[in-house]
Structure formats: C-alpha cells, structure tokens
Design a protein around this motif. Sequence first.
Motif, PDB file in Angstrom:
ATOM      1  N   ARG A 137      35.258  48.846 -26.556  1.00 38.74           N
ATOM      2  CA  ARG A 137      36.059  47.271 -26.356  1.00 38.74           C
ATOM      3  C   ARG A 137      35.172  46.147 -26.416  1.00 38.74           C
ATOM      4  O   ARG A 137      35.709  45.221 -26.210  1.00 38.74           O
ATOM      5  N   GLY A 138      34.002  46.344 -26.166  1.00 40.45           N
ATOM      6  CA  GLY A 138      33.161  45.073 -26.114  1.00 40.45           C
ATOM      7  C   GLY A 138      32.647  44.784 -24.714  1.00 40.45           C
ATOM      8  O   GLY A 138      32.303  43.763 -24.556  1.00 40.45           O
ATOM      9  N   GLU A 139      33.485  45.728 -23.657  1.00 40.45           N
ATOM     10  CA  GLU A 139      33.016  45.439 -22.389  1.00 40.45           C
ATOM     11  C   GLU A 139      31.622  45.556 -21.986  1.00 40.45           C
ATOM     12  O   GLU A 139      30.871  46.467 -22.357  1.00 40.45           O
ATOM     13  N   ILE A 140      31.411  44.804 -20.876  1.00 40.13           N
ATOM     14  CA  ILE A 140      29.866  45.072 -20.282  1.00 40.13           C
ATOM     15  C   ILE A 140      30.134  46.352 -19.320  1.00 40.13           C
ATOM     16  O   ILE A 140      31.099  46.284 -18.626  1.00 40.13           O
ATOM     17  N   VAL A 141      29.481  47.228 -19.514  1.00 34.24           N
ATOM     18  CA  VAL A 141      29.601  48.541 -18.656  1.00 34.24           C
ATOM     19  C   VAL A 141      28.184  48.743 -18.077  1.00 34.24           C
ATOM     20  O   VAL A 141      27.015  48.535 -18.688  1.00 34.24           O
ATOM     21  N   PRO A 142      28.232  49.507 -16.689  1.00 33.52           N
ATOM     22  CA  PRO A 142      26.781  49.763 -16.264  1.00 33.52           C
ATOM     23  C   PRO A 142      26.214  50.950 -16.973  1.00 33.52           C
ATOM     24  O   PRO A 142      26.690  51.915 -17.376  1.00 33.52           O
ATOM     25  N   LYS A 143      24.929  50.719 -16.764  1.00 35.55           N
ATOM     26  CA  LYS A 143      24.002  52.114 -17.251  1.00 35.55           C
ATOM     27  C   LYS A 143      24.122  53.245 -16.047  1.00 35.55           C
ATOM     28  O   LYS A 143      24.452  52.909 -15.080  1.00 35.55           O
ATOM     29  N   ARG A 144      23.774  54.401 -16.769  1.00 30.04           N
ATOM     30  CA  ARG A 144      23.988  55.548 -15.669  1.00 30.04           C
ATOM     31  C   ARG A 144      23.151  55.235 -14.543  1.00 30.04           C
ATOM     32  O   ARG A 144      23.539  55.706 -13.332  1.00 30.04           O
ATOM     33  N   GLU A 145      21.882  54.646 -14.511  1.00 29.35           N
ATOM     34  CA  GLU A 145      21.278  54.506 -13.480  1.00 29.35           C
ATOM     35  C   GLU A 145      21.637  53.500 -12.363  1.00 29.35           C
ATOM     36  O   GLU A 145      21.242  53.533 -10.972  1.00 29.35           O
ATOM     37  N   LEU A 146      23.068  52.892 -12.643  1.00 35.17           N
ATOM     38  CA  LEU A 146      23.581  51.994 -11.644  1.00 35.17           C
ATOM     39  C   LEU A 146      24.382  52.951 -10.797  1.00 35.17           C
ATOM     40  O   LEU A 146      25.043  52.299  -9.784  1.00 35.17           O
ATOM     41  N   LEU A 147      24.714  54.062 -11.125  1.00 37.50           N
ATOM     42  CA  LEU A 147      25.759  54.864 -10.409  1.00 37.50           C
ATOM     43  C   LEU A 147      25.234  55.620  -9.336  1.00 37.50           C
ATOM     44  O   LEU A 147      24.279  56.594  -9.748  1.00 37.50           O
ATOM     45  N   LYS A 148      25.258  55.426  -8.229  1.00 35.30           N
ATOM     46  CA  LYS A 148      24.426  56.213  -7.387  1.00 35.30           C
ATOM     47  C   LYS A 148      24.697  57.738  -6.947  1.00 35.30           C
ATOM     48  O   LYS A 148      26.050  57.903  -7.302  1.00 35.30           O
ATOM     49  N   THR A 149      23.825  58.785  -6.802  1.00 39.95           N
ATOM     50  CA  THR A 149      24.091  60.030  -6.875  1.00 39.95           C
ATOM     51  C   THR A 149      24.658  60.257  -5.153  1.00 39.95           C
ATOM     52  O   THR A 149      24.324  59.362  -4.410  1.00 39.95           O
ATOM     53  N   PRO A 150      25.182  61.362  -4.902  1.00 38.29           N
ATOM     54  CA  PRO A 150      25.562  61.724  -3.684  1.00 38.29           C
ATOM     55  C   PRO A 150      24.357  61.650  -2.553  1.00 38.29           C
ATOM     56  O   PRO A 150      24.655  61.152  -1.551  1.00 38.29           O
ATOM     57  N   PHE A 151      23.262  62.105  -3.002  1.00 40.25           N
ATOM     58  CA  PHE A 151      22.238  62.015  -2.242  1.00 40.25           C
ATOM     59  C   PHE A 151      21.634  60.728  -2.171  1.00 40.25           C
ATOM     60  O   PHE A 151      21.419  60.339  -0.665  1.00 40.25           O
ATOM     61  N   GLN A 152      21.611  59.810  -3.025  1.00 41.54           N
ATOM     62  CA  GLN A 152      21.289  58.635  -2.985  1.00 41.54           C
ATOM     63  C   GLN A 152      22.246  57.778  -1.845  1.00 41.54           C
ATOM     64  O   GLN A 152      21.740  56.936  -1.057  1.00 41.54           O
ATOM     65  N   ILE A 153      23.394  57.975  -2.394  1.00 40.13           N
ATOM     66  CA  ILE A 153      24.580  57.350  -1.295  1.00 40.13           C
ATOM     67  C   ILE A 153      24.073  57.687   0.252  1.00 40.13           C
ATOM     68  O   ILE A 153      24.234  56.632   1.018  1.00 40.13           O
ATOM     69  N   GLN A 154      23.979  58.819   0.380  1.00 33.90           N
ATOM     70  CA  GLN A 154      23.749  59.182   1.840  1.00 33.90           C
ATOM     71  C   GLN A 154      22.673  58.645   2.393  1.00 33.90           C
ATOM     72  O   GLN A 154      22.575  57.965   3.518  1.00 33.90           O
ATOM     73  N   LYS A 155      21.480  58.403   1.679  1.00 31.44           N
ATOM     74  CA  LYS A 155      20.238  57.959   2.087  1.00 31.44           C
ATOM     75  C   LYS A 155      20.479  56.541   2.263  1.00 31.44           C
ATOM     76  O   LYS A 155      19.875  55.680   3.229  1.00 31.44           O
ATOM     77  N   ILE A 156      21.126  55.812   1.352  1.00 34.96           N
ATOM     78  CA  ILE A 156      21.354  54.496   1.393  1.00 34.96           C
ATOM     79  C   ILE A 156      22.277  54.022   2.765  1.00 34.96           C
ATOM     80  O   ILE A 156      22.114  52.957   3.370  1.00 34.96           O
ATOM     81  N   LYS A 157      23.292  55.052   3.073  1.00 35.23           N
ATOM     82  CA  LYS A 157      24.014  54.560   4.138  1.00 35.23           C
ATOM     83  C   LYS A 157      23.359  54.787   5.250  1.00 35.23           C
ATOM     84  O   LYS A 157      23.583  54.091   6.429  1.00 35.23           O
ATOM     85  N   GLU A 158      22.518  55.549   5.535  1.00 34.26           N
ATOM     86  CA  GLU A 158      21.545  55.461   6.504  1.00 34.26           C
ATOM     87  C   GLU A 158      20.795  54.162   6.637  1.00 34.26           C
ATOM     88  O   GLU A 158      20.604  53.713   7.877  1.00 34.26           O
ATOM     89  N   SER A 159      20.224  53.666   5.749  1.00 36.50           N
ATOM     90  CA  SER A 159      19.568  52.333   5.776  1.00 36.50           C
ATOM     91  C   SER A 159      20.798  51.272   6.212  1.00 36.50           C
ATOM     92  O   SER A 159      20.338  50.374   6.966  1.00 36.50           O
ATOM     93  N   ILE A 192      22.271  46.967  -5.243  1.00 37.32           N
ATOM     94  CA  ILE A 192      21.213  47.108  -4.193  1.00 37.32           C
ATOM     95  C   ILE A 192      21.337  48.678  -3.968  1.00 37.32           C
ATOM     96  O   ILE A 192      22.212  49.541  -4.186  1.00 37.32           O
ATOM     97  N   GLY A 193      20.203  49.230  -3.405  1.00 37.54           N
ATOM     98  CA  GLY A 193      20.198  50.646  -2.780  1.00 37.54           C
ATOM     99  C   GLY A 193      19.074  51.147  -3.070  1.00 37.54           C
ATOM    100  O   GLY A 193      18.115  51.592  -2.033  1.00 37.54           O
ATOM    101  N   LEU A 194      18.442  51.314  -4.421  1.00 31.73           N
ATOM    102  CA  LEU A 194      17.291  51.835  -4.683  1.00 31.73           C
ATOM    103  C   LEU A 194      16.148  50.784  -4.711  1.00 31.73           C
ATOM    104  O   LEU A 194      14.998  51.028  -4.485  1.00 31.73           O
ATOM    105  N   GLU A 195      16.542  49.553  -4.898  1.00 33.38           N
ATOM    106  CA  GLU A 195      15.702  48.291  -4.819  1.00 33.38           C
ATOM    107  C   GLU A 195      16.338  47.629  -3.914  1.00 33.38           C
ATOM    108  O   GLU A 195      17.580  47.548  -3.709  1.00 33.38           O
ATOM    109  N   PHE A 196      15.725  46.370  -3.560  1.00 33.24           N
ATOM    110  CA  PHE A 196      16.078  45.111  -2.690  1.00 33.24           C
ATOM    111  C   PHE A 196      17.187  44.515  -3.584  1.00 33.24           C
ATOM    112  O   PHE A 196      18.309  44.182  -3.180  1.00 33.24           O
ATOM    113  N   HIS A 197      17.022  44.140  -4.977  1.00 34.63           N
ATOM    114  CA  HIS A 197      17.845  43.587  -5.840  1.00 34.63           C
ATOM    115  C   HIS A 197      17.833  44.383  -7.143  1.00 34.63           C
ATOM    116  O   HIS A 197      16.728  44.411  -7.954  1.00 34.63           O
ATOM    117  N   GLU A 198      18.999  44.878  -7.492  1.00 35.04           N
ATOM    118  CA  GLU A 198      19.187  45.512  -8.708  1.00 35.04           C
ATOM    119  C   GLU A 198      20.245  44.648  -9.572  1.00 35.04           C
ATOM    120  O   GLU A 198      20.902  43.845  -9.066  1.00 35.04           O
TER     121      GLU A 198
END
Length: 287
Positions: free
Chosen positions: A32-54, A209-215
Amino acid sequence: MQRNDPCWCGSGRKYKKCHMPIEERILLHADRGEIVPKRELLKTPFQIQKIKESAALNTAVLDEVAKHIRIGMSTAEIDRIVYDFTTSHGGIPAPLHYQGFPKSVCTSINNEVCHGIPDENIILEEGDIVNVDVSTSLNGYYSDASRMFTLGKISERAERIIRVTEECVHLGLAQAKPWGHLGDIADAINSHAQANGYSVVEEIGGHGIGLEFHEEPFVSYVTPKGSEMLLVPGMMFTIEPMINEGSPDFFVDEDNDWTVYTIDDGLSAQIEYMVLITQDGAEIISK
C-alpha cells in the motif's frame, strides 16, 4: 524461509506459526506504499530478554538518582552517581564518550531542552526542574529513559509543563499499538501539547534502541496520524517528546556543541519511556 522451517527469531516454533503471519501482514502494508520495518528491527525473544536486563539496570540507576538528588548538589555529583552505580552493577553508561560526549548522563535544567553536560559548577537550586537522561549498556544491549525532577518548591508554570509533558507521554503510549503507525503517537502528543499552549521540538525525537544505542526508526512527535513507520510486534523504541513553553526552536551551546537551549529562554520538559510493541499494545521497558 520455508513454512515448516524453524523461525528465524530463535523461538523454537515453526516459521508458519511464528513470524510468517506477521511478515505477510507487513508485506500487505508495504504494497500500500506504507513505511514498514525491516526484519532486523524486530527483536527476537532472546534479544528482548537481554535488553530487558539492561533496562532493569537503567531503571535502577534512575531510582538511585531519585534517592540522592537535592538542592545544593552539583550536576557532576549526579554524573558520579550514575557512573558508580552503573559500573558497580556490570554496566556501562552509554553516553560516556558517545560521539565525544564527555559524561555518563545528560542533566538538562529549566531552559535546557536536552544534552546538558554535568559540571561541578552547575549547582541545583530551589525551584529548578531538571531532566536526568540515563542510558545503559549491559552485556552489549542498550536501554534508555529519562525523568523530570523538581528541586524544592517550583513555580506553577514549571509544575504545569511537567504535568502536561507526562500526559503527552501517556497519550502517546496509548497509541503505540501493533499495526498502527508512529504518526499516531506523534499526533496524540502534539495535539495535547498544542491544546495546552505548548510546542513540541521538531528536529530532535525518539529512536529505536536495543542492539545499538540509536537505531532506526527516528521517532517524530509532530507528524500526522496514520503517517510514518508501521508499528509491528517486536519493535522497540523511545517515546520522549521535548515540550517547550514557547517556540519549538532551539540553539546549541557554541562552547560545548552539546547542550540544547530553548530559543526564547522558556522552560522545557522531557520524559522518556522505552517501549516494546507487543501483540496487543506496548510494554514499558524502562522509565
């Protein structure tokens, strides 16, 4: 990736039962022409857990500042609290040396919009309002949040801008829904700020944010409803509008190239939440 393959996110589920429906829906919006996130912007369950610890450490740092902030202390003392508490718990203050920033935290007082540099000669006084912006790296994962603190008895105008800023953040948070858009958050924030006679800083906004300071994405707070990037479960970013009393314009301190001031010397307030888009809304990760 095939339907019956293990999902790329590491959940252990088959792709067809995990991210395949999400990615198919993303494609429909992209068509539809909308701006959509690339796959790398979707955090995995493992990444989410580690980011939550931070993020848990990041919130604890802000709690530590809240215990000690007082009239008569220097902003350099706040910086030492942040550095000592963060490092003693295994973390690294993310702002320290980031693009040349010299301290571990940003302390922005009264007419300072953001990026105030702590200093031994800057003393907190009765009536001051100060934004303390804490960002943490823990085991390579990043988190970010800020709070407004008040020193003694503050003016009615100072109390009001902090209250409205908090309301703006919560109204924006209420619009952080999967399959909505970043512009929905912006419209809620900007509309409420303007209805109360305030302006929203346009050129400085939130960020992924999450894998880098600014994403990616850049998170504006002045764009129309229904515009900007599609919100998808797994996205993580900050909601941190900077609300000014008068003009949204600003200038940067020529001496340090960091501290941002209101152009008209009006008060400015900022409150920052770090959020994760979930299947049914947004989860606050740090605040």
